[in-house]
Design a protein around this motif. Structure first.
Motif, PDB file in Angstrom:
ATOM      1  N   ARG A   1      13.542  -5.481   3.976  1.00 55.29           N
ATOM      2  CA  ARG A   1      13.879  -6.765   3.343  1.00 55.29           C
ATOM      3  C   ARG A   1      14.842  -7.532   4.247  1.00 55.29           C
TER       4      ARG A   1
ATOM      5  N   CYS B   1      11.132 -12.033  -6.167  1.00 56.78           N
ATOM      6  CA  CYS B   1      10.319 -12.586  -5.088  1.00 56.78           C
ATOM      7  C   CYS B   1      11.180 -13.368  -4.105  1.00 56.78           C
TER       8      CYS B   1
ATOM      9  N   GLY C   1       9.977 -14.963  -1.718  1.00 55.69           N
ATOM     10  CA  GLY C   1       9.134 -16.086  -1.284  1.00 55.69           C
ATOM     11  C   GLY C   1       9.296 -17.329  -2.137  1.00 55.69           C
TER      12      GLY C   1
ATOM     13  N   PRO D   1       9.034 -16.194 -13.566  1.00 51.33           N
ATOM     14  CA  PRO D   1       7.774 -16.199 -12.809  1.00 51.33           C
ATOM     15  C   PRO D   1       7.892 -15.509 -11.446  1.00 51.33           C
ATOM     16  N   PHE D   2       9.121 -15.412 -10.924  1.00 51.11           N
ATOM     17  CA  PHE D   2       9.321 -14.736  -9.632  1.00 51.11           C
ATOM     18  C   PHE D   2      10.137 -13.453  -9.807  1.00 51.11           C
TER      19      PHE D   2
ATOM     20  N   SER E   1      -1.445 -20.589  -8.230  1.00 48.68           N
ATOM     21  CA  SER E   1      -0.559 -21.502  -8.966  1.00 48.68           C
ATOM     22  C   SER E   1      -0.963 -22.959  -8.707  1.00 48.68           C
TER      23      SER E   1
ATOM     24  N   ARG F   1      14.429  -6.677  -6.710  1.00 54.23           N
ATOM     25  CA  ARG F   1      13.026  -6.726  -6.289  1.00 54.23           C
ATOM     26  C   ARG F   1      12.379  -8.069  -6.600  1.00 54.23           C
TER      27      ARG F   1
ATOM     28  N   THR G   1      -1.134 -15.853  -4.320  1.00 52.21           N
ATOM     29  CA  THR G   1      -0.231 -16.173  -5.446  1.00 52.21           C
ATOM     30  C   THR G   1       0.034 -17.674  -5.511  1.00 52.21           C
TER      31      THR G   1
ATOM     32  N   ARG H   1       9.098   1.161  -6.862  1.00 50.10           N
ATOM     33  CA  ARG H   1       7.719   0.750  -7.190  1.00 50.10           C
ATOM     34  C   ARG H   1       6.890   1.983  -7.452  1.00 50.10           C
TER      35      ARG H   1
ATOM     36  N   ALA I   1       1.050 -11.134  -0.635  1.00 45.18           N
ATOM     37  CA  ALA I   1       2.080 -11.641  -1.565  1.00 45.18           C
ATOM     38  C   ALA I   1       2.180 -13.156  -1.540  1.00 45.18           C
TER      39      ALA I   1
ATOM     40  N   VAL J   1       5.514  -7.209 -10.330  1.00 49.75           N
ATOM     41  CA  VAL J   1       4.928  -6.067  -9.620  1.00 49.75           C
ATOM     42  C   VAL J   1       5.543  -4.842 -10.312  1.00 49.75           C
TER      43      VAL J   1
ATOM     44  N   HIS K   1       7.545  -1.876 -11.724  1.00 48.79           N
ATOM     45  CA  HIS K   1       8.774  -1.196 -11.297  1.00 48.79           C
ATOM     46  C   HIS K   1       8.664   0.294 -11.621  1.00 48.79           C
TER      47      HIS K   1
ATOM     48  N   VAL L   1       6.797  -4.491  -0.036  1.00 47.44           N
ATOM     49  CA  VAL L   1       6.561  -4.862  -1.437  1.00 47.44           C
ATOM     50  C   VAL L   1       6.399  -3.630  -2.331  1.00 47.44           C
TER      51      VAL L   1
ATOM     52  N   TRP M   1      13.333   0.218   2.182  1.00 41.54           N
ATOM     53  CA  TRP M   1      13.166  -1.095   1.557  1.00 41.54           C
ATOM     54  C   TRP M   1      14.260  -2.061   2.025  1.00 41.54           C
TER      55      TRP M   1
HETATM   56  C1  HEM Z   1       3.777 -19.101  -6.657  1.00 43.30           C
HETATM   57  C2  HEM Z   1       3.890 -18.173  -5.756  1.00 43.30           C
HETATM   58  C3  HEM Z   1       4.514 -16.831  -5.983  1.00 43.30           C
HETATM   59  C4  HEM Z   1       4.768 -16.153  -7.142  1.00 43.30           C
HETATM   60  C5  HEM Z   1       4.475 -16.597  -8.567  1.00 43.30           C
HETATM   61  C6  HEM Z   1       5.392 -14.899  -6.792  1.00 43.30           C
HETATM   62  C7  HEM Z   1       5.825 -13.941  -7.696  1.00 43.30           C
HETATM   63  C8  HEM Z   1       6.356 -12.725  -7.349  1.00 43.30           C
HETATM   64  C9  HEM Z   1       6.734 -11.707  -8.295  1.00 43.30           C
HETATM   65  C10 HEM Z   1       6.641 -11.823  -9.803  1.00 43.30           C
HETATM   66  C11 HEM Z   1       7.186 -10.635  -7.592  1.00 43.30           C
HETATM   67  C12 HEM Z   1       7.646  -9.295  -8.160  1.00 43.30           C
HETATM   68  C13 HEM Z   1       9.036  -9.346  -8.746  1.00 43.30           C
HETATM   69  C14 HEM Z   1       9.440  -8.039  -9.361  1.00 43.30           C
HETATM   70  O1  HEM Z   1       8.722  -7.067  -9.224  1.00 43.30           O
HETATM   71  O2  HEM Z   1      10.453  -7.975 -10.040  1.00 43.30           O
HETATM   72  C15 HEM Z   1       7.069 -10.966  -6.198  1.00 43.30           C
HETATM   73  C16 HEM Z   1       7.436 -10.122  -5.177  1.00 43.30           C
HETATM   74  C17 HEM Z   1       7.358 -10.473  -3.849  1.00 43.30           C
HETATM   75  N1  HEM Z   1       6.940 -11.676  -3.327  1.00 43.30           N
HETATM   76 FE1  HEM Z   1       6.321 -13.286  -4.376  1.00 43.30          FE
HETATM   77  N2  HEM Z   1       5.496 -14.835  -5.429  1.00 43.30           N
HETATM   78  C18 HEM Z   1       4.990 -15.991  -4.897  1.00 43.30           C
HETATM   79  C19 HEM Z   1       4.945 -16.343  -3.575  1.00 43.30           C
HETATM   80  C20 HEM Z   1       5.426 -15.583  -2.543  1.00 43.30           C
HETATM   81  C21 HEM Z   1       5.491 -15.991  -1.168  1.00 43.30           C
HETATM   82  C22 HEM Z   1       5.083 -17.369  -0.650  1.00 43.30           C
HETATM   83  C23 HEM Z   1       5.964 -14.927  -0.460  1.00 43.30           C
HETATM   84  C24 HEM Z   1       6.218 -14.772   1.016  1.00 43.30           C
HETATM   85  C25 HEM Z   1       6.215 -15.704   1.911  1.00 43.30           C
HETATM   86  C26 HEM Z   1       6.229 -13.857  -1.405  1.00 43.30           C
HETATM   87  C27 HEM Z   1       6.721 -12.609  -1.066  1.00 43.30           C
HETATM   88  C28 HEM Z   1       7.031 -11.610  -1.963  1.00 43.30           C
HETATM   89  C29 HEM Z   1       7.536 -10.307  -1.573  1.00 43.30           C
HETATM   90  C30 HEM Z   1       7.773  -9.819  -0.144  1.00 43.30           C
HETATM   91  C31 HEM Z   1       7.754  -9.594  -2.769  1.00 43.30           C
HETATM   92  C32 HEM Z   1       8.256  -8.164  -2.906  1.00 43.30           C
HETATM   93  C33 HEM Z   1       9.760  -8.107  -3.074  1.00 43.30           C
HETATM   94  C34 HEM Z   1      10.292  -6.692  -3.167  1.00 43.30           C
HETATM   95  O3  HEM Z   1       9.576  -5.803  -3.598  1.00 43.30           O
HETATM   96  O4  HEM Z   1      11.433  -6.478  -2.785  1.00 43.30           O
HETATM   97  N3  HEM Z   1       5.893 -14.295  -2.647  1.00 43.30           N
HETATM   98  N4  HEM Z   1       6.562 -12.250  -6.074  1.00 43.30           N
END
Ligand code: HEM
Length: 532
Positions: free
Chosen positions: A157, A474, A476, A466-467, A341, A472, A337, A128, A333, A402, A404, A145, A153
């Motif tokens: 994780r 999501c 979640g 979307p995730f 949505s 890396r 988010t 990141r 996070a 997020v 990279h 994150v 990391w």
């Molecule tokens: C609709 C809801 C959500 C969307 C659209 C979303 C989307 C994303 C996206 C796009 C990323 C970055 C992926 C990347 O950089 O390649 C991310 C990372 C992350 N999200 Fe979500 N997220 C959502 C809900 C959540 C929830 C509910 C949690 C936790 C309970 C969560 C925890 C995280 C964490 C911890 C990361 C960082 C992962 C890493 O860097 O290893 N997210 N999310």
């Protein structure tokens, strides 16, 4: 001297009053100006030398021609939102480079290159970026994150997976999520305005999302929007998001010699960060420690997430700061988010009454009128799933993922990518490019039952991320999808959702941040209860 500010097309911001403007008029500023000019002179020389050396060494991706010191910043401005970056992609192609002062910004805008960054070269591009503001909020990457790809990391994780990101967690908490949306429905029904002039449902849904997440983290919930602790928490989280998502600090991040002008901004960031972490510690983590020392279980006899995290701390795997940064990460996070949505989903359903009715009819037909949607039911409701997917496609909450970063020099599509470049995947454009999707500007859930029936939200198709996908991505997603399904399903089941009197549609103008996309104006919605 007039301010050297780039052209911007950003909206006026609702700023905290005491954020200092970049250029204020005081004797202090004269001193700063002198320093800045000296710095500017030496930086020009260094930048010219470096760019000559670099020019020889690297075959860089295409992009607008940079000038010394400022790179493309004077031309591009601060507002690097997904739509502006899409316009650059149309001009320069599926990979392009913007030199934003000292930072290299590489933007990829095709499914093949997204696959390369997130999957094939997932390790190389799995770090990141940092910036002056995120360094403050994450204690220079002590969180999960925003930390670089590596041992820390991996450990974070792993420690977070069992308490947050498994199906067991979904099964342990889904009844609470169902309870929370029920209590939203009850509150709406009690409010006579909801049927007549309408209400801003978002505020109540925000309480619901806090309760969903604070139940998992601490086995806690807030009784009402007036709870003083909830108010404080919400205000601090809101401030943290606003300060971090704003494009306003870019100039000082990109051009180090302008950084002194960010002093006021960074000071506020530090204050918000410290107050917020103290609040997490005093009112939640320490409280839970006290309870755990007596009962050691939640009200339903099971451990909550922080118990697992504190165990990892006791074993010496992480320190107390890491514990607080995990709480901070979930606050940023998970809550907003998912809330954005839900808000987008509701707005689209209000603006598309045919789709709303079709969804309601599906639920009535499959579950029976009045039988409330539960988490296991969401798997039996294909149209509900399609509505959720379509919302996440058209209104992607994190449209650029997020950011990279590659720790070392790397190669992408035959180009050299200098070490520590910020890599943005324009996931919104991948999912809204008319060369890849049929009428992408249309909100049409049917696409996910027809021509795109095989596309899932988990990244099985590089046009729809979307995730994110890969290392890396999501974690979640496992919680977000059921929460979205239960919430949208139950709201549509129990109410006719309509625009306020005198309005035929809700305003769905967008507001983009560093990596967020939410509705600009929180909508007032009329909610007419259904009788079964
Ligand atoms: C609709 C809801 C959500 C969307 C659209 C979303 C989307 C994303 C996206 C796009 C990323 C970055 C992926 C990347 O950089 O390649 C991310 C990372 C992350 N999200 Fe979500 N997220 C959502 C809900 C959540 C929830 C509910 C949690 C936790 C309970 C969560 C925890 C995280 C964490 C911890 C990361 C960082 C992962 C890493 O860097 O290893 N997210 N999310």
């Amino acid at each position: 001297m007039p301010p050297i500010l780039p052209p911007t097309n950003k909206q006026p911001q609702n700023q905290t009053q005491n954020i200092q403007p970049p250029f204020s008029s005081s004797s202090m500023d004269l001193l700063l100006l002198e320093k800045a000019l000296l710095g500017l002179f030496f930086s020009v020389i260094i930048a010219i030398v470096i760019s000559k050396l670099r020019g020889k060494k690297f075959k860089l991706p295409p992009g607008p021609i940079p000038v010394p010191i400022f790179g493309n910043w004077l031309e591009v401005g601060d507002d690097l939102n997904h739509r502006n970056l899409t316009e650059y992609a149309k001009k320069f192609g599926e990979i392009f480079l913007l030199r934003m002062g000292q930072r290299n910004l590489v933007v990829v805008s095709s499914p093949d290159l997204a696959k390369e960054v997130l999957h094939t070269q997932g390790v190389e591009f799995g770090s990141r970026t940092r910036n002056v503001v995120f360094d403050i909020f994450t204690g220079k990457g002590q969180d999960m994150v925003f930390t670089v790809y590596g041992e820390h990391w991996r450990k974070m994780r792993r420690i977070m997976t069992v308490p947050f990101f498994t199906n067991k967690v979904v099964q342990q908490y889904r009844k609470w999520w169902e309870f929370e949306v029920d209590s939203v429905i009850e509150d709406v029904k009690k409010n006579p305005e909801s049927e007549t002039v309408g209400i801003v449902l978002r505020t109540r849904l925000q309480l619901m999302m806090y309760n969903n997440m604070f139940r998992i983290m601490f086995d806690r919930r807030f009784e009402s929007e007036d709870d003083p602790l909830f108010k404080k928490l919400r205000a601090l989280n809101g401030e943290r998001s606003r300060l971090a998502q704003s494009f306003d600090y870019n100039y000082g991040d990109f051009i180090p010699i302008l950084r002194p002008f960010l002093r006021g901004y960074l000071k506020i960031c530090k204050e918000v960060k410290e107050t917020r972490l103290k609040l997490f510690k005093d009112y939640f983590v320490d409280e839970r420690k006290k309870i755990a020392s007596t009962k050691s279980t939640t009200s339903n006899g099971l451990k909550c997430a922080i118990d697992h995290i504190l165990e990892a701390q006791q074993k010496g795997e992480i320190n107390e700061d890491n514990v607080l940064y995990i709480v901070e990460n979930i606050n940023v996070a998970a809550i907003e988010t998912t809330l954005w949505s839900i808000e987008w989903g509701i707005a689209e359903l209000v603006n598309h009454p045919r789709i709303q009715k079709k969804l309601r009819d599906e639920i009535d037909a499959i579950l029976g009128p009045g039988v409330q949607v539960t988490e296991p039911d969401t798997h039996k409701l294909p149209y509900l799933q399609a509505v959720v997917k379509e919302t996440l496609r058209l209104r992607m909450a994190i449209p650029l993922l997020v950011p990279h970063m590659n720790l070392h020099d790397a190669k992408l599509n035959g180009y050299d990518i200098p070490a520590e470049s910020k890599i943005l995947v324009n996931a919104w454009w991948l999912a809204n490019n008319p060369e890849q999707w049929k009428n992408p500007e249309e909100f049409r859930p049917e696409r996910f039952l027809e021509e795109e029936a095989k596309v899932e939200a988990n990244g099985n198709d590089f046009r729809y991320l979307p995730f994110g996908v890969g290392r890396r991505s999501c974690p979640g997603i496992i919680l977000a999808l059921p929460i979205l399904g239960i919430t949208l399903g139950r709201l549509v089941q129990n109410f006719d959702l309509l625009p306020p009197p005198g309005q035929s549609k809700l305003d769905t103008s967008e507001k983009g941040g560093q990596f967020s996309l939410h509705i600009l104006k929180h909508s007032t919605i009329v909610m007419k209860p259904r009788s079964f």
